[in-house]
Design a protein around this motif. Structure first.
Motif, mmCIF file in Angstrom:
data_model
loop_
_atom_site.group_PDB
_atom_site.id
_atom_site.type_symbol
_atom_site.label_atom_id
_atom_site.label_comp_id
_atom_site.label_asym_id
_atom_site.label_seq_id
_atom_site.Cartn_x
_atom_site.Cartn_y
_atom_site.Cartn_z
ATOM 1 N N ALA A 219 58.202 -5.847 5.447
ATOM 2 C CA ALA A 219 57.680 -5.633 4.090
ATOM 3 C C ALA A 219 57.473 -6.925 3.313
ATOM 4 O O ALA A 219 56.591 -6.997 2.448
ATOM 5 C CB ALA A 219 58.636 -4.720 3.320
ATOM 6 N N LEU A 227 59.889 -4.697 -4.370
ATOM 7 C CA LEU A 227 59.505 -3.473 -3.665
ATOM 8 C C LEU A 227 59.870 -3.549 -2.185
ATOM 9 O O LEU A 227 60.243 -2.540 -1.568
ATOM 10 C CB LEU A 227 58.005 -3.232 -3.834
ATOM 11 C CG LEU A 227 57.463 -1.878 -3.373
ATOM 12 C CD1 LEU A 227 58.217 -0.747 -4.051
ATOM 13 C CD2 LEU A 227 55.970 -1.782 -3.654
ATOM 14 N N SER A 231 62.202 -0.751 -0.559
ATOM 15 C CA SER A 231 61.781 0.102 0.557
ATOM 16 C C SER A 231 62.713 -0.060 1.756
ATOM 17 O O SER A 231 63.039 0.914 2.446
ATOM 18 C CB SER A 231 60.342 -0.224 0.948
ATOM 19 O OG SER A 231 60.212 -1.582 1.348
ATOM 20 N N ALA A 234 65.811 1.857 0.975
ATOM 21 C CA ALA A 234 65.572 3.300 1.080
ATOM 22 C C ALA A 234 65.620 3.754 2.539
ATOM 23 O O ALA A 234 66.185 4.802 2.858
ATOM 24 C CB ALA A 234 64.220 3.645 0.455
ATOM 25 N N LEU A 235 65.029 2.959 3.440
ATOM 26 C CA LEU A 235 65.084 3.304 4.860
ATOM 27 C C LEU A 235 66.518 3.270 5.370
ATOM 28 O O LEU A 235 66.943 4.150 6.142
ATOM 29 C CB LEU A 235 64.217 2.342 5.676
ATOM 30 C CG LEU A 235 64.238 2.563 7.190
ATOM 31 C CD1 LEU A 235 63.705 3.948 7.542
ATOM 32 C CD2 LEU A 235 63.450 1.474 7.919
#
Length: 251
Positions: A219, A227, A231, A234-235
């Motif tokens: 990312a 962000l 992300s 979150a994963l």
């Protein structure tokens, strides 16, 4: 920045120590393996270094999970018969050897990630069985010392990492800060059996850890840095939830 370094890790040590008291050493170990410390160190590095540096450090951190788990294995075997100072020395010596071998091998970033991921299914069999002894629930005694020790370790690691390049920075970002602090104080207050279960429980948390490192490397650059971290986190949370669900429904 200094305030982040001083407050974040002690707060995490406090929370994980509470989890150990409420849900047991296995759950506390899984939380300790989650990328809370390394994610924080990588975030600090992202504020001090460029994207390429942090991406390479993140992939090296995926390999660093293996060295962290080697620490836990060595500490666990020593703890069966030795006091905490000798157990800690054995764990740190094994960790240092694993880091030295990893750095000497000079794998590429994605080779680091692949090895870190492939090592996880094998490592659980390397831990010893906890000795037969009555459990003593972890106490809050020494909480301030745990928190101070954690803050001191993070200050040392982040202070060194910018001078060592991304590969060693990533490896050192997975220094067993939580593992060493929690293992020592669990050994002192609850005995070797609880300590071994805590360290073994960290294996489950490291699946989410490696997922975080790989997602972050992919990312960074493609997304804004906040962000990218969001992300990846979150994963990691999703992976952890899935693993906990599988663990509860395992036949």
């Amino acid at each position: 920045m200094l305030l982040l370094k001083l407050l974040l890790v002690p707060a995490l040590i406090w929370l994980i120590s509470l989890a150990a008291k409420k849900w047991g050493p296995g759950v506390a170990g899984a939380l300790a393996g989650f990328p809370v410390i390394t994610g924080s160190i990588l975030l600090i590095l992202s504020l001090e270094q460029d994207v390429a540096f942090v991406r390479e450090a993140s992939l090296a951190a995926a390999l660093g999970t293996s060295a962290n788990l080697v620490f836990g294995i060595a500490y666990s075997w020593a703890a069966r018969n030795q006091s905490w100072p000798l157990s800690l020395l054995a764990g740190l010596a094994a960790y240092a050897l694993a880091v030295a071998l990893s750095h000497w091998a000079q794998p590429s970033g994605w080779q680091c990630a692949a090895f870190g991921l492939l090592f996880l299914p094998l490592v659980d069999k390397c831990f010893p069985a906890p000795p037969n002894a009555p459990d003593r629930p972890p106490r809050h005694a020494g909480m301030a010392a745990r928190m101070l020790a954690g803050a001191a370790l993070v200050l040392a690691i982040t202070g060194l990492s910018s001078r060592l390049g991304p590969s060693l920075s990533g490896l050192l970002a997975v220094f067993p800060v939580l593992g060493s602090v929690l293992a020592v104080f669990s050994h002192i207050s609850a005995g070797p059996a609880v300590t071994i279960r805590l360290l073994r429980g960290m294996v489950r948390g490291f699946y989410a850890f490696v997922a975080f490192c790989i997602a972050l490397a992919l990312a960074l650059g493609a997304l804004p840095t906040p962000l990218a971290f969001g992300s990846a986190l979150a994963l990691a949370v999703l992976v952890q939830i899935v693993l906990m669900w599988l663990g509860r429904h395992r036949c």
